[in-house]
Design a protein around this motif. Structure first.
Motif, PDB file in Angstrom:
ATOM      1  N   GLU A   1       4.122  -1.192   6.141  1.00  0.00           N
ATOM      2  CA  GLU A   1       3.247  -1.528   5.017  1.00  0.00           C
ATOM      3  C   GLU A   1       2.631  -2.915   5.207  1.00  0.00           C
ATOM      4  O   GLU A   1       1.465  -3.148   4.850  1.00  0.00           O
ATOM      5  N   THR A   2       3.393  -3.839   5.778  1.00  0.00           N
ATOM      6  CA  THR A   2       2.834  -5.160   6.073  1.00  0.00           C
ATOM      7  C   THR A   2       1.708  -5.044   7.094  1.00  0.00           C
ATOM      8  O   THR A   2       0.669  -5.707   6.977  1.00  0.00           O
ATOM      9  N   ASN A   3       1.893  -4.174   8.091  1.00  0.00           N
ATOM     10  CA  ASN A   3       0.832  -3.931   9.069  1.00  0.00           C
ATOM     11  C   ASN A   3      -0.407  -3.345   8.401  1.00  0.00           C
ATOM     12  O   ASN A   3      -1.537  -3.735   8.700  1.00  0.00           O
ATOM     13  N   HIS A   4      -0.210  -2.386   7.507  1.00  0.00           N
ATOM     14  CA  HIS A   4      -1.339  -1.739   6.837  1.00  0.00           C
ATOM     15  C   HIS A   4      -2.140  -2.748   6.014  1.00  0.00           C
ATOM     16  O   HIS A   4      -3.379  -2.737   6.022  1.00  0.00           O
ATOM     17  N   LEU A   5      -1.434  -3.616   5.308  1.00  0.00           N
ATOM     18  CA  LEU A   5      -2.118  -4.619   4.495  1.00  0.00           C
ATOM     19  C   LEU A   5      -2.889  -5.599   5.380  1.00  0.00           C
ATOM     20  O   LEU A   5      -4.036  -5.959   5.067  1.00  0.00           O
ATOM     21  N   ALA A   6      -2.285  -6.007   6.486  1.00  0.00           N
ATOM     22  CA  ALA A   6      -2.969  -6.917   7.410  1.00  0.00           C
ATOM     23  C   ALA A   6      -4.230  -6.275   7.967  1.00  0.00           C
ATOM     24  O   ALA A   6      -5.292  -6.912   8.069  1.00  0.00           O
ATOM     25  N   TYR A   7      -4.135  -5.013   8.322  1.00  0.00           N
ATOM     26  CA  TYR A   7      -5.281  -4.258   8.848  1.00  0.00           C
ATOM     27  C   TYR A   7      -6.422  -4.228   7.840  1.00  0.00           C
ATOM     28  O   TYR A   7      -7.597  -4.448   8.191  1.00  0.00           O
ATOM     29  N   CYS A   8      -6.098  -3.970   6.570  1.00  0.00           N
ATOM     30  CA  CYS A   8      -7.135  -3.911   5.539  1.00  0.00           C
ATOM     31  C   CYS A   8      -7.829  -5.265   5.391  1.00  0.00           C
ATOM     32  O   CYS A   8      -9.065  -5.339   5.305  1.00  0.00           O
ATOM     33  N   HIS A   9      -7.053  -6.344   5.346  1.00  0.00           N
ATOM     34  CA  HIS A   9      -7.646  -7.679   5.239  1.00  0.00           C
ATOM     35  C   HIS A   9      -8.593  -7.944   6.404  1.00  0.00           C
ATOM     36  O   HIS A   9      -9.742  -8.381   6.205  1.00  0.00           O
ATOM     37  N   GLU A  10      -8.117  -7.710   7.609  1.00  0.00           N
ATOM     38  CA  GLU A  10      -8.904  -8.042   8.791  1.00  0.00           C
ATOM     39  C   GLU A  10     -10.193  -7.212   8.853  1.00  0.00           C
ATOM     40  O   GLU A  10     -11.280  -7.753   9.134  1.00  0.00           O
ATOM     41  N   GLU A  11     -10.102  -5.923   8.602  1.00  0.00           N
ATOM     42  CA  GLU A  11     -11.279  -5.066   8.679  1.00  0.00           C
ATOM     43  C   GLU A  11     -12.282  -5.374   7.563  1.00  0.00           C
ATOM     44  O   GLU A  11     -13.497  -5.368   7.784  1.00  0.00           O
ATOM     45  N   LEU A  12     -11.778  -5.654   6.365  1.00  0.00           N
ATOM     46  CA  LEU A  12     -12.692  -5.974   5.269  1.00  0.00           C
ATOM     47  C   LEU A  12     -13.411  -7.298   5.512  1.00  0.00           C
ATOM     48  O   LEU A  12     -14.605  -7.435   5.193  1.00  0.00           O
ATOM     49  N   LEU A  13     -12.730  -8.274   6.071  1.00  0.00           N
ATOM     50  CA  LEU A  13     -13.387  -9.538   6.396  1.00  0.00           C
ATOM     51  C   LEU A  13     -14.471  -9.321   7.454  1.00  0.00           C
ATOM     52  O   LEU A  13     -15.552  -9.913   7.384  1.00  0.00           O
ATOM     53  N   ARG A  14     -14.193  -8.466   8.410  1.00  0.00           N
ATOM     54  CA  ARG A  14     -15.182  -8.166   9.441  1.00  0.00           C
ATOM     55  C   ARG A  14     -16.403  -7.475   8.819  1.00  0.00           C
ATOM     56  O   ARG A  14     -17.552  -7.813   9.125  1.00  0.00           O
ATOM     57  N   LEU A  15     -16.153  -6.531   7.923  1.00  0.00           N
ATOM     58  CA  LEU A  15     -17.252  -5.826   7.277  1.00  0.00           C
ATOM     59  C   LEU A  15     -18.021  -6.733   6.317  1.00  0.00           C
ATOM     60  O   LEU A  15     -19.236  -6.576   6.142  1.00  0.00           O
ATOM     61  N   ALA A  16     -17.328  -7.676   5.697  1.00  0.00           N
ATOM     62  CA  ALA A  16     -18.028  -8.641   4.838  1.00  0.00           C
ATOM     63  C   ALA A  16     -18.999  -9.478   5.664  1.00  0.00           C
ATOM     64  O   ALA A  16     -20.143  -9.723   5.242  1.00  0.00           O
ATOM     65  N   ARG A  17     -18.584  -9.893   6.835  1.00  0.00           N
ATOM     66  CA  ARG A  17     -19.474 -10.662   7.712  1.00  0.00           C
ATOM     67  C   ARG A  17     -20.661  -9.806   8.174  1.00  0.00           C
ATOM     68  O   ARG A  17     -21.726 -10.341   8.483  1.00  0.00           O
ATOM     69  N   ALA A  18     -20.459  -8.499   8.206  1.00  0.00           N
ATOM     70  CA  ALA A  18     -21.530  -7.596   8.640  1.00  0.00           C
ATOM     71  C   ALA A  18     -22.494  -7.248   7.507  1.00  0.00           C
ATOM     72  O   ALA A  18     -23.414  -6.446   7.701  1.00  0.00           O
ATOM     73  N   GLY A  19     -22.298  -7.831   6.314  1.00  0.00           N
ATOM     74  CA  GLY A  19     -23.242  -7.632   5.225  1.00  0.00           C
ATOM     75  C   GLY A  19     -22.759  -6.786   4.067  1.00  0.00           C
ATOM     76  O   GLY A  19     -23.536  -6.495   3.150  1.00  0.00           O
ATOM     77  N   HIS A  20     -21.468  -6.388   4.052  1.00  0.00           N
ATOM     78  CA  HIS A  20     -20.950  -5.519   2.989  1.00  0.00           C
ATOM     79  C   HIS A  20     -20.179  -6.295   1.913  1.00  0.00           C
ATOM     80  O   HIS A  20     -19.457  -5.693   1.117  1.00  0.00           O
TER      81      HIS A  20
END
Length: 262
Positions: free
Chosen positions: A157-176
Motif C-alpha cells: 500500500e505504501t508503494n501504491h501511494l508513492a506511485y500515485c503521487h509520482e504519476e500525478l505530479l508528472r501529469l500535473a507538469r504535463a498540463g493536467h
C-alpha cells in the motif's frame, strides 16, 4: 478502555467476526484487482508506458485478496457474502467517484482524462489504505497469525501511494494540474463520507456478532462520526496534497508473490 487495538483484537479472536472482516477485505481487494486490470488493458496509446505499473497495481490487489482468503482457510472458515452497506468500492462508484464499471467493461480505449481521474481517485483511496495498514502494523505487525500478512500488505500500500503521487505530479507538469486538483477534492470529500458510512455499517455488524452492549456501540458510532467531522472540516486536505515520494518508481517491477499465503 476502548482503542483500535482492543477492538481489532476482539474481532480477530472471534471466528465469526474474523470471517466477516476477511471476507469484506478480500472482496474489496479483488474488486481493485479487476479494476486495475481493465484500466491497464484500456490505457490510451499516448499513455501505454503506464500500463505495466497499472498491471502491477492490480496484481498486488489480487494478491491481497488471496492473502485474506488464505487467512480464512487457516482457520477452516469459508468466505461469507459481503453486506452491500459495507461494500466500500461499490458505494464509491455509486457516488460517481473513479471510473464507472460500465466504462471498464467496454472495449473502448480510455482517454487521458480517464487515467487522470483513475490516478487521483487512487491517490485518495490508497491514502486511506496506507493509513489503516500503518495502524495495523503498529499494533499487530508481530501477531503470530496476522503479522506477516499485515506487513506485506502494508508495504504494497505504501508503494501504491508513492506511485500515485509520482504519476500525478508528472501529469500535473504535463498540463493536467487543474483537473487533478478538482478530482482530488471531489474524491476526498466523497471518500470520507463513504468511509464513515461503511465504518458505521461494519461496526454495526461486528457489534451484533460480538454482542456489544448498547453503550459501547453508541460510543464507537460517536467516535466514527467525530472522525468524519474532523476529516470533513480539515483532515481531507491531507488526502489531496501531492509531494514527491521517497520511494521512486515504486511499481516499476513485477509484483512480489506471496507463496506462504496464496
Amino acid at each position: 478502555m476502548l482503542s483500535a487495538r482492543s477492538l481489532f483484537q476482539e474481532i480477530v479472536d472471534d471466528d465469526a467476526s474474523f470471517q466477516l472482516f476477511c471476507s469484506i477485505a478480500a472482496s474489496g481487494e479483488a474488486q481493485g484487482g479487476w479494476e486495475n486490470a481493465r484500466i491497464a488493458a484500456l490505457v490510451p496509446e499516448s499513455m501505454r508506458d503506464m500500463a505495466p505499473k497499472i498491471t502491477r497495481h492490480g496484481a498486488d490487489e489480487d494478491k491481497h485478496g488471496r492473502i485474506f482468503h488464505a487467512l480464512l482457510r487457516k482457520r477452516g472458515l469459508p468466505a461469507v457474502p459481503v453486506p452491500p452497506e459495507t461494500d466500500y468500492t461499490m458505494l464509491l462508484e455509486r457516488r460517481g467517484i473513479g471510473l464507472a464499471h460500465t466504462k471498464l467493461r467496454a472495449d473502448e480505449p480510455l482517454s487521458e482524462q480517464d487515467i487522470v481521474v483513475y490516478l487521483a481517485h487512487s491517490r485518495v483511496t490508497e491514502q486511506r489504505a496506507a493509513d489503516q495498514m500503518d495502524m495495523l502494523v503498529r499494533d499487530f505487525g508481530e501477531h503470530p497469525e496476522l503479522g506477516r500478512a499485515i506487513r506485506m500488505i502494508s508495504n504494497d500500500e505504501t508503494n501504491h501511494l508513492a506511485y500515485c503521487h509520482e504519476e500525478l505530479l508528472r501529469l500535473a507538469r504535463a498540463g493536467h494540474g487543474r483537473t487533478i486538483q478538482r478530482v482530488l477534492r471531489e474524491s476526498a470529500l466523497a471518500e470520507i463520507a463513504v468511509y464513515r458510512d461503511v465504518s458505521l455499517a461494519v461496526m454495526d455488524h461486528m457489534g451484533r456478532i460480538l454482542k456489544w452492549p448498547r453503550p459501547k456501540a453508541a460510543v464507537l458510532a460517536a467516535g466514527i462520526r467525530a472522525v468524519h467531522g474532523y476529516e470533513r472540516f480539515a483532515g481531507w486536505h491531507r488526502m489531496v496534497s501531492l509531494a514527491m515520494p521517497e520511494r521512486r518508481d515504486a511499481l516499476g517491477g513485477p509484483a512480489a508473490t506471496a507463496p506462504e499465503f496464496a
